[in-house]
Design a protein around this motif. Sequence first.
Motif, mmCIF file in Angstrom:
data_model
loop_
_atom_site.group_PDB
_atom_site.id
_atom_site.type_symbol
_atom_site.label_atom_id
_atom_site.label_comp_id
_atom_site.label_asym_id
_atom_site.label_seq_id
_atom_site.Cartn_x
_atom_site.Cartn_y
_atom_site.Cartn_z
ATOM 1 N N ILE A 276 5.466 13.566 8.985
ATOM 2 C CA ILE A 276 4.738 13.965 10.191
ATOM 3 C C ILE A 276 4.115 12.748 10.873
ATOM 4 O O ILE A 276 4.167 12.607 12.103
ATOM 5 C CB ILE A 276 3.669 15.022 9.842
ATOM 6 N N GLU A 277 3.529 11.858 10.084
ATOM 7 C CA GLU A 277 2.944 10.655 10.666
ATOM 8 C C GLU A 277 4.023 9.777 11.292
ATOM 9 O O GLU A 277 3.801 9.146 12.331
ATOM 10 C CB GLU A 277 2.192 9.860 9.582
ATOM 11 N N SER A 278 5.178 9.748 10.674
ATOM 12 C CA SER A 278 6.281 8.965 11.225
ATOM 13 C C SER A 278 6.743 9.553 12.552
ATOM 14 O O SER A 278 7.063 8.818 13.501
ATOM 15 C CB SER A 278 7.448 8.929 10.232
ATOM 16 N N ALA A 279 6.780 10.884 12.635
ATOM 17 C CA ALA A 279 7.180 11.538 13.883
ATOM 18 C C ALA A 279 6.233 11.173 15.021
ATOM 19 O O ALA A 279 6.665 10.972 16.169
ATOM 20 C CB ALA A 279 7.215 13.052 13.686
ATOM 21 N N LYS A 280 4.964 11.075 14.726
ATOM 22 C CA LYS A 280 3.977 10.719 15.755
ATOM 23 C C LYS A 280 4.217 9.317 16.306
ATOM 24 O O LYS A 280 3.811 9.009 17.434
ATOM 25 C CB LYS A 280 2.564 10.821 15.177
ATOM 26 N N ALA A 281 4.881 8.481 15.495
ATOM 27 C CA ALA A 281 5.143 7.103 15.935
ATOM 28 C C ALA A 281 6.416 6.988 16.757
ATOM 29 O O ALA A 281 6.726 5.914 17.280
ATOM 30 C CB ALA A 281 5.234 6.188 14.711
ATOM 31 N N HIS A 282 7.162 8.093 16.879
ATOM 32 C CA HIS A 282 8.439 8.047 17.599
ATOM 33 C C HIS A 282 8.555 9.213 18.581
ATOM 34 O O HIS A 282 9.619 9.824 18.705
ATOM 35 C CB HIS A 282 9.602 8.086 16.599
ATOM 36 N N LEU A 283 7.493 9.485 19.287
ATOM 37 C CA LEU A 283 7.463 10.646 20.167
ATOM 38 C C LEU A 283 8.474 10.568 21.309
ATOM 39 O O LEU A 283 8.841 11.583 21.879
ATOM 40 C CB LEU A 283 6.055 10.848 20.726
ATOM 41 N N GLY A 284 8.938 9.385 21.638
ATOM 42 C CA GLY A 284 9.909 9.264 22.731
ATOM 43 C C GLY A 284 11.348 9.209 22.274
ATOM 44 O O GLY A 284 12.253 9.098 23.099
ATOM 45 N N ASN A 285 11.568 9.301 20.969
ATOM 46 C CA ASN A 285 12.918 9.140 20.433
ATOM 47 C C ASN A 285 13.422 10.477 19.901
ATOM 48 O O ASN A 285 13.112 10.883 18.789
ATOM 49 C CB ASN A 285 12.913 8.089 19.316
ATOM 50 N N ASN A 286 14.236 11.163 20.691
ATOM 51 C CA ASN A 286 14.681 12.502 20.321
ATOM 52 C C ASN A 286 15.538 12.532 19.062
ATOM 53 O O ASN A 286 15.469 13.484 18.281
ATOM 54 C CB ASN A 286 15.465 13.133 21.477
ATOM 55 N N SER A 287 16.359 11.511 18.854
ATOM 56 C CA SER A 287 17.229 11.520 17.674
ATOM 57 C C SER A 287 16.417 11.385 16.395
ATOM 58 O O SER A 287 16.714 12.050 15.389
ATOM 59 C CB SER A 287 18.266 10.398 17.768
ATOM 60 N N VAL A 288 15.381 10.548 16.409
ATOM 61 C CA VAL A 288 14.509 10.416 15.234
ATOM 62 C C VAL A 288 13.733 11.707 15.002
ATOM 63 O O VAL A 288 13.631 12.194 13.871
ATOM 64 C CB VAL A 288 13.531 9.233 15.409
#
Length: 464
Positions: free
Chosen positions: A251-263
């Motif tokens: 979840i924390e990793s997702a917050k760091a890639h909010l603009g990257n749809n593939s991630v």
Amino acid sequence: MAKRRITQETFDAVVRENMEEFEMDPDEALKDAVEQFESQGVDLTFIVKAVAAVSCDNNQEKQTHEVLQSLESLRIGKDCEVTAGIKSFTDQCSLGFAQRYLAAEKGAYPIILSYCKKGLEEQDAMLASLSALAALTDGQPDILDAEGRQCLVDVLKKFREDSSVTRVAIRVVRHCCLKHEQNRQDFVKAGVLPLLTGAVTQHSGCAELVKEASAALRVMTFDDDVRVSFGHAHEHAKMIVLEHNGLKVLIESAKAHLGNNSVLSELCATLSRLAVRNEFCQDICDYGGLKLIMSLLADSYESSELVRQVVSAIRAIAGNDDVKDAVVAAGGVELIVIAMNRHMSNPAVCEQACACLSVLALRKPNNCKVIMENGAALTAVQAMNTHSNSVNVQKQACMLLRNLVARMDSYSQPILEMGAEALIRQAVQTHEDCGDVGKAALRDLGCEVELKELWIGKHGSITN
């Protein structure tokens, strides 16, 4: 009935015969050989469908395929040719499964592994060798042995600071664990799980590594090896969450890639696989996962793949009744219906949306009210009409309609007026897998349905 198999040598001999005896040009000879074997019911999946190149060996001409030429140069191991040889081998293996299979048949694995072990002292050599191993193991997890497994674990430990090497090493782990339960269990025993979650934390800013590690964690929760009766998918999921804090890490990793749809799609897919217990679903919410997922659905509804994975994640965590209510209270139903209408032509999105709404409606009359008010029933009927050939869309839509009326009889007539009955009957007739769920939906909608009594509790044979 299993298809016949032939060797690469047999196929190459026919191509060569076409060229020498029948004077065909290479392309014609190849095409004729393929058609000839396919007409005989031969499986050519494992065959390199290319004309073997001619090389000189001890002043004698020899025909062989490029992937084997590259392998031979690595077998000889001349320093001046190693770098080019590894790159050529990797490129050839990346062309298709047949090239990888042929290379493995000719002893590629121990050769490439030896280069990986030599590369432990040098980053560039390690990266090149691992890339070759990743290409070779794609679709061939059986070739990994205990020595290779330990080498990969050693690489992940020694090069944990290097995102490039770590990413490729994780890809090899993923390839070797896909559809191979024993490799999964052996890697977990060897301590790979903390190395994967640790890599996500340490390199949280590296999008490609986060995707690779997330995918590898997800593969650890698969139960896809048909050779094994019972796997450890559930146990591995619990270990990732309880022992390695996997939910918070992702979840924390997702917050760091909010603009990257593939991630984000990758991370949502993995979260779905980890929501295997009631408390884990709640933990995802407590870590801010539900808020994040809902915002993704609201902000990125144009991306069909992200929508599919986000809705799948909502479906997974909504197994917890409290989370169901939280999703509905946060406006989740409206967002799901909007996304479903936006991607009505995409059967995968429609399937996940119907399945998610079905879970939200289960045993929740108040949620059913919200779902009906937002037009989800009509959208589900439209999905059934649009994707009449998709058994999964039909099943999930039937389940949704059934759950909506199971405790709310008043919704039956409005749903029937949408034309649901005819579509459900069509699904039952067209798709065998829709039989039970379709008839249950018809029954709960108040329609006439013939239920076959398979057993009446008497001694004797089963009667129809």
